[in-house]
Write an enzyme that holds these catalytic residues in place. Structure first.
Site, PDB file in Angstrom:
ATOM      1  N   TYR A 166      28.054  24.823 101.808  1.00  0.00           N
ATOM      2  CA  TYR A 166      27.935  23.328 102.114  1.00  0.00           C
ATOM      3  C   TYR A 166      27.979  23.110 103.788  1.00  0.00           C
ATOM      4  O   TYR A 166      27.208  22.391 104.231  1.00  0.00           O
ATOM      5  CB  TYR A 166      29.394  22.751 101.903  1.00  0.00           C
ATOM      6  CG  TYR A 166      29.187  21.030 102.046  1.00  0.00           C
ATOM      7  CD1 TYR A 166      28.479  20.233 101.427  1.00  0.00           C
ATOM      8  CD2 TYR A 166      30.085  21.010 103.089  1.00  0.00           C
ATOM      9  CE1 TYR A 166      28.601  19.005 101.657  1.00  0.00           C
ATOM     10  CE2 TYR A 166      30.078  19.287 103.424  1.00  0.00           C
ATOM     11  CZ  TYR A 166      29.470  18.686 102.910  1.00  0.00           C
ATOM     12  OH  TYR A 166      29.262  17.043 103.135  1.00  0.00           O
ATOM     13  N   LYS A 170      24.538  21.540 106.034  1.00  0.00           N
ATOM     14  CA  LYS A 170      24.813  20.421 106.973  1.00  0.00           C
ATOM     15  C   LYS A 170      24.266  20.507 108.238  1.00  0.00           C
ATOM     16  O   LYS A 170      23.700  19.832 109.030  1.00  0.00           O
ATOM     17  CB  LYS A 170      25.649  19.657 106.679  1.00  0.00           C
ATOM     18  CG  LYS A 170      26.662  19.199 105.499  1.00  0.00           C
ATOM     19  CD  LYS A 170      25.648  18.032 105.174  1.00  0.00           C
ATOM     20  CE  LYS A 170      25.877  17.587 103.881  1.00  0.00           C
ATOM     21  NZ  LYS A 170      24.960  16.420 103.346  1.00  0.00           N
TER      22      LYS A 170
END
Length: 249
Positions: A166, A170
């Site tokens: 994750y 990003k």
């Protein structure tokens, strides 16, 4: 003619709240979601509140689904004023949550949605955004993907050891934002990344300290930038300061 905004992952959480707030500003909102039942229910709920809301089925990991959504938007509206790339997954917790505990399968799965899906959707809808008077692209990112924040000893994020999928996805979203902004710098289209802050959503088991309404505010701000607004920036909630502003990449 009303402006039209597509928000991916809009049947719940930050995406739904983003749609609600943009509708309150007079926009026609297209709630993008994979599940027809959940997506239609979300659109119906907003319509009951007076919003001009429509469900658009879109699975950001399926190119045929993306193409069908783009074709429908073109047929129904002719253009797109705002694209909010909100859909994302966390990948869950593997092992002790440290970088060395993750699997490649999870890494691939997270990137398929968080980065590859964002690029596929943006590329498919860019022709419609070019038809708008002043298109806006908002990529929902996270401060956990900020390299500056992670390497600054005075930033709380520098003490947070987390899994790769994750967080790094990003970071990749941030770079994609910069590159799209560079490509479109001579057009009226503005491309920016939004940081919702640690928001209580299904993504984190509703453990965040910010509400979905608060988490949507940076995206709404960037989606409604004036002509002299910035492009190629990272904007949103600043950790520990309870305020909004520019965030270092």
């Amino acid at each position: 003619m009303n402006k039209t905004a597509l928000i991916t992952g809009a049947n719940k959480g930050i995406g739904y709240e983003t749609a609600r707030q943009l509708a309150a500003r007079g926009m026609t909102v297209l709630l993008g979601a994979r599940d027809p039942e959940l997506g239609q229910a979300a659109a119906d709920k907003l319509r009951a509140e007076g919003a001009d809301a429509h469900f658009v089925r879109i699975d950001v990991t399926d190119e045929e689904s993306i193409a069908a959504a783009a074709a429908r938007i073109e047929a129904d509206f002719g253009k797109l004023d705002v694209l909010v790339n909100n859909a994302a997954i966390s990948g869950g917790l593997e092992g002790d949550g440290k970088p060395s505990s993750g699997t490649l399968a999870t890494l691939r799965q997270v990137y398929e949605t968080n980065l590859f899906g964002l690029v596929a959707v943006t590329n498919a809808l860019l022709p419609l955004l070019r038809r708008a008077e002043a298109g806006r692209i908002v990529n929902v990112s996270s401060e956990v993907g900020s390299l500056a924040g992670r390497t600054n000893p005075n930033n709380p994020l520098s003490q947070m050891v987390s899994a790769i999928p994750y967080t790094s996805s990003k970071t990749a979203v941030n770079m994609a934002t910069v590159l799209y902004a560079m490509e479109l710098k001579d057009t009226p289209i503005k491309v920016n990344a939004a940081n919702p802050g640690y928001t209580a959503t299904d993504l984190n088991g509703n453990s965040g300290f910010r509400t979905a309404e608060q988490g949507a505010e940076p995206s709404v701000h960037l989606a409604t930038l004036p002509e002299d607004g910035p492009s190629g920036t990272f904007y949103g909630y600043i950790w520990g300061q309870d305020e909004y502003g520019r965030i270092d990449w």
